[in-house]
Design a protein around this motif. Structure first.
Motif, PDB file in Angstrom:
ATOM      1  N   GLU A 156       7.493   0.918  -3.437  1.00 58.84           N
ATOM      2  CA  GLU A 156       6.520   2.318  -3.951  1.00 58.84           C
ATOM      3  C   GLU A 156       5.546   1.223  -4.098  1.00 58.84           C
ATOM      4  OE1 GLU A 156       4.605   5.270  -6.946  1.00 58.84           O
ATOM      5  OE2 GLU A 156       6.305   3.766  -7.425  1.00 58.84           O
ATOM      6  N   ARG A 157       5.555   0.428  -4.497  1.00 61.33           N
ATOM      7  CA  ARG A 157       4.005  -0.376  -4.091  1.00 61.33           C
ATOM      8  C   ARG A 157       4.013  -1.109  -2.630  1.00 61.33           C
ATOM      9  NH1 ARG A 157       5.356  -3.694  -7.445  1.00 61.33           N
ATOM     10  NH2 ARG A 157       5.973  -5.532  -6.174  1.00 61.33           N
ATOM     11  N   ASP A 158       4.413  -1.381  -1.962  1.00 60.67           N
ATOM     12  CA  ASP A 158       4.742  -1.872  -1.050  1.00 60.67           C
ATOM     13  C   ASP A 158       4.182  -0.800   0.633  1.00 60.67           C
ATOM     14  OD1 ASP A 158       5.252  -4.463  -1.460  1.00 60.67           O
ATOM     15  OD2 ASP A 158       7.043  -4.318  -1.068  1.00 60.67           O
ATOM     16  N   VAL A 159       5.119   0.409  -0.143  1.00 68.03           N
ATOM     17  CA  VAL A 159       4.137   2.002   1.166  1.00 68.03           C
ATOM     18  C   VAL A 159       3.291   2.390   0.636  1.00 68.03           C
ATOM     19  CG1 VAL A 159       4.876   4.243   1.927  1.00 68.03           C
ATOM     20  CG2 VAL A 159       6.721   2.480   1.318  1.00 68.03           C
ATOM     21  N   LEU A 160       2.089   2.380  -0.191  1.00 67.79           N
ATOM     22  CA  LEU A 160       1.330   2.448  -1.133  1.00 67.79           C
ATOM     23  C   LEU A 160       0.045   1.982  -0.374  1.00 67.79           C
ATOM     24  CD1 LEU A 160       1.735   4.329  -4.131  1.00 67.79           C
ATOM     25  CD2 LEU A 160       1.884   5.582  -2.271  1.00 67.79           C
ATOM     26  N   GLU A 161       0.423   0.879  -1.196  1.00 68.25           N
ATOM     27  CA  GLU A 161      -0.680   0.066  -0.805  1.00 68.25           C
ATOM     28  C   GLU A 161      -0.506  -0.681   0.905  1.00 68.25           C
ATOM     29  OE1 GLU A 161       0.516  -4.436  -2.562  1.00 68.25           O
ATOM     30  OE2 GLU A 161       0.160  -3.561  -4.805  1.00 68.25           O
ATOM     31  N   ASN A 162       0.413  -0.892   1.691  1.00 67.34           N
ATOM     32  CA  ASN A 162       0.105  -0.684   2.888  1.00 67.34           C
ATOM     33  C   ASN A 162      -0.405  -0.112   3.451  1.00 67.34           C
ATOM     34  OD1 ASN A 162       1.451  -4.060   3.990  1.00 67.34           O
ATOM     35  ND2 ASN A 162       2.627  -3.480   2.476  1.00 67.34           N
ATOM     36  N   ALA A 163       0.142   1.408   2.992  1.00 72.58           N
ATOM     37  CA  ALA A 163      -0.132   2.430   3.253  1.00 72.58           C
ATOM     38  C   ALA A 163      -2.350   2.916   3.948  1.00 72.58           C
ATOM     39  CB  ALA A 163       0.116   3.893   3.598  1.00 72.58           C
ATOM     40  N   ARG A 164      -2.379   2.399   2.212  1.00 71.89           N
ATOM     41  CA  ARG A 164      -3.463   2.338   2.224  1.00 71.89           C
ATOM     42  C   ARG A 164      -5.056   1.054   2.663  1.00 71.89           C
ATOM     43  NH1 ARG A 164      -2.382   4.633  -3.814  1.00 71.89           N
ATOM     44  NH2 ARG A 164      -1.989   6.458  -3.538  1.00 71.89           N
ATOM     45  N   ARG A 165      -4.238   0.107   2.974  1.00 71.85           N
ATOM     46  CA  ARG A 165      -4.536  -0.789   3.329  1.00 71.85           C
ATOM     47  C   ARG A 165      -5.046  -0.600   4.707  1.00 71.85           C
ATOM     48  NH1 ARG A 165      -1.347  -5.173   2.872  1.00 71.85           N
ATOM     49  NH2 ARG A 165      -2.455  -5.259   0.331  1.00 71.85           N
ATOM     50  N   ARG A 166      -4.071   0.417   5.764  1.00 73.93           N
ATOM     51  CA  ARG A 166      -4.277   0.084   7.044  1.00 73.93           C
ATOM     52  C   ARG A 166      -5.371   1.746   6.972  1.00 73.93           C
ATOM     53  NH1 ARG A 166      -0.429  -1.602  10.714  1.00 73.93           N
ATOM     54  NH2 ARG A 166      -0.229   0.559  11.665  1.00 73.93           N
ATOM     55  N   TRP A 167      -4.780   2.410   5.915  1.00 73.02           N
ATOM     56  CA  TRP A 167      -6.308   4.263   5.952  1.00 73.02           C
ATOM     57  C   TRP A 167      -6.194   4.685   5.001  1.00 73.02           C
ATOM     58  CZ3 TRP A 167      -7.000   5.707  11.567  1.00 73.02           C
ATOM     59  CH2 TRP A 167      -7.649   7.248  10.986  1.00 73.02           C
ATOM     60  N   PRO A 168      -6.860   4.172   4.819  1.00 74.74           N
ATOM     61  CA  PRO A 168      -7.690   3.922   2.895  1.00 74.74           C
ATOM     62  C   PRO A 168      -7.731   5.674   2.902  1.00 74.74           C
ATOM     63  CG  PRO A 168      -9.327   2.664   4.023  1.00 74.74           C
ATOM     64  CD  PRO A 168      -8.101   3.314   4.801  1.00 74.74           C
ATOM     65  N   ALA A 169      -7.590   6.857   3.832  1.00 78.56           N
ATOM     66  CA  ALA A 169      -7.417   8.330   3.761  1.00 78.56           C
ATOM     67  C   ALA A 169      -6.648   9.213   3.506  1.00 78.56           C
ATOM     68  CB  ALA A 169      -9.316   8.920   4.299  1.00 78.56           C
ATOM     69  N   VAL A 170      -5.327   7.729   3.472  1.00 81.06           N
ATOM     70  CA  VAL A 170      -3.941   8.490   3.182  1.00 81.06           C
ATOM     71  C   VAL A 170      -3.619   9.051   1.811  1.00 81.06           C
ATOM     72  CG1 VAL A 170      -2.863   6.333   3.253  1.00 81.06           C
ATOM     73  CG2 VAL A 170      -1.673   9.134   4.039  1.00 81.06           C
ATOM     74  N   ARG A 171      -3.196  10.299   1.844  1.00 76.15           N
ATOM     75  CA  ARG A 171      -2.532  10.955   0.861  1.00 76.15           C
ATOM     76  C   ARG A 171      -1.425  10.701   0.557  1.00 76.15           C
ATOM     77  NH1 ARG A 171      -5.064  16.648   0.286  1.00 76.15           N
ATOM     78  NH2 ARG A 171      -5.334  16.430   2.403  1.00 76.15           N
ATOM     79  N   PHE A 172      -0.396  10.465  -0.730  1.00 77.01           N
ATOM     80  CA  PHE A 172       0.713  10.695  -0.491  1.00 77.01           C
ATOM     81  C   PHE A 172       1.105  11.435  -1.815  1.00 77.01           C
ATOM     82  CE2 PHE A 172       0.199   6.781   0.983  1.00 77.01           C
ATOM     83  CZ  PHE A 172       1.611   6.608   1.716  1.00 77.01           C
ATOM     84  N   GLU A 173       2.487  12.020  -1.545  1.00 77.05           N
ATOM     85  CA  GLU A 173       2.958  13.171  -2.608  1.00 77.05           C
ATOM     86  C   GLU A 173       4.466  12.203  -2.949  1.00 77.05           C
ATOM     87  OE1 GLU A 173       2.666  16.985  -4.430  1.00 77.05           O
ATOM     88  OE2 GLU A 173       1.616  16.125  -3.118  1.00 77.05           O
TER      89      GLU A 173
END
Length: 402
Positions: A156-173
């Motif tokens: 979970e940490r890897d997906v959230l951190e790497n995704a937000r690092r690439r696109w800060p505006a990304v939203r997760f459910e």
């Protein structure tokens, strides 16, 4: 035998339980496969209690066995192990509870598990669940990403951190579930189906860190594979490490080697996209400038031509040509007129020389009778006939005397 009951003659609950017990007692011993969720070995007791669960259907049943039966596999059996039990179904009528009395317990070996997975893989492949034409493309920039993973896990940490690092505006459910053990399959299936039902979720990521083959078995479960195959939302599988290939990887629309790789595959990198936009803008600017420079060179080359430097030169050249043609036509016409005049003079001279008037000019006369006939022989006239004599300058009358 069928029971005959009615609203006036119902059966008591105890009687129904007793009848169920009688029917179950008629069953013989059966082989049952499941996963041990609870294990109770009390010192001094000759009976071992354990709970056997089917992770695909979230059903569990109590199992009892004598200690000597359990001691045969005690060194290899623990909670979470998959076993095959040879047991007799029993019904405890006072509580209405089904249980199994085991007479033999066998561990499900790794080779057998892999063989079962291979058979399941072939069966699902034959159904077309892994076909490439069923894969759905991922959106370029998803509005919301559904994430199914373990609670507070590294995945979970890897997906959230790497995704937000690439696109800060990304939203997760995010849906936190058990990713191993007996509760993993029903919870993962429920989470995937719940996220698939949300219209704002554009892609679903199922992520889990690495582990042993037994730990990753829930992600090869047939129920989970079919649930993912039925999803309308694209699903990304990010299970384990690169060598790990559960069946979920085959049915998913995209397989990521790790949860970090899933984050990179699901959302674009804002820095890379900005750099790509910058490169495209620079390329477009170079193309437009090159086009303008080429057109300017063409225009300068066209302006340097004599026809553009002196636009009237063409008219002047054509004017000189027209004057020369007019003079030439006049000369030709003059020559033609002179030749025609000369030919006309020669013709006129010939005509004049052949004209009867010319003969008369030389002193000859033409004699005509009264009827106008020309006298050509003396025999044509007689003495006393009056004749008309025509000369060059007139005519007069003569009379034949002889």
């Amino acid at each position: 035998m069928a029971l005959h009951t009615s609203a006036d003659a119902p059966l008591p609950v105890g009687e129904v339980s007793r009848l169920i017990g009688g029917w179950i007692d008629r069953l013989g011993a059966v082989w049952v496969e499941g996963q041990i969720t609870q294990l109770s070995r009390r010192p001094g007791q000759g009976v071992v209690f354990l709970t056997l669960r089917d992770p695909s259907y979230d059903i569990s049943v109590a199992v009892t066995c004598y200690r000597q039966v359990f001691d045969a596999v005690a060194d290899a059996v623990s909670e979470g192990a998959r076993v095959v039990v040879h047991a007799k179904p029993e019904w405890y009528a006072p509580r209405g509870q089904l249980s199994l009395r085991a007479v033999e317990i066998r561990l499900v070996g790794m080779g057998e598990l892999l063989a079962r997975l291979e058979r399941l893989k072939r069966a699902l492949t034959a159904e077309g669940l892994f076909a490439a034409d069923r894969k759905k493309p991922l959106p370029f920039l998803p509005h919301r990403i559904g994430l199914v993973c373990g609670r507070a896990s590294a995945a979970e940490r890897d997906v959230l951190e790497n995704a937000r690092r690439r696109w800060p505006a990304v939203r997760f459910e995010v849906r936190n579930v058990a990713v191993q053990g007996v509760h993993a399959v029903p919870q993962v299936v429920a989470a995937v189906q719940e996220l698939d039902a949300l219209p704002e979720v554009d892609v679903i990521v199922v992520a889990r860190g690495g582990g042993s083959v037994e730990d990753l078995l829930p992600f090869s479960d047939e129920q989970l594979v079919r649930a993912v195959a039925d999803c309308r939302t694209p699903v990304v599988s990010a299970i384990g490490h690169e060598p790990d290939t559960p069946l979920l990887d085959l049915v998913a629309d995209l397989r990521a080697s790790t949860p970090t790789d899933a984050a990179k595959r699901v959302v674009p990198d804002v820095g890379e996209e900005l750099e790509r936009v910058r490169q495209l803008r620079a390329r477009a600017l170079r193309t437009v400038r090159s086009l303008l420079e080429r057109e300017e060179r063409g225009l300068a080359h066209a302006l340097a031509r004599p026809a553009m430097e002196r636009p009237h030169r063409m008219v002047e050249d054509r004017e000189a040509e027209i004057d020369a043609l007019v003079a030439r036509s006049r000369r030709v016409l003059g020559h033609l007129l002179d030749r025609a005049e000369s030919e006309l003079e020669h013709t006129r001279a010939r005509v004049v020389s052949l004209s009867p008037a010319a003969t008369l000019e030389r002193g000859y006369a033409v004699l005509q009778r009264a009827d106008g006939a020309v006298v050509r022989s003396p025999d044509e006239v007689a003495g006393g006939d009056g004749l008309r004599a025509r000369v060059a300058r007139g005519e007069f009358t003569v009379r034949v005397t002889e």
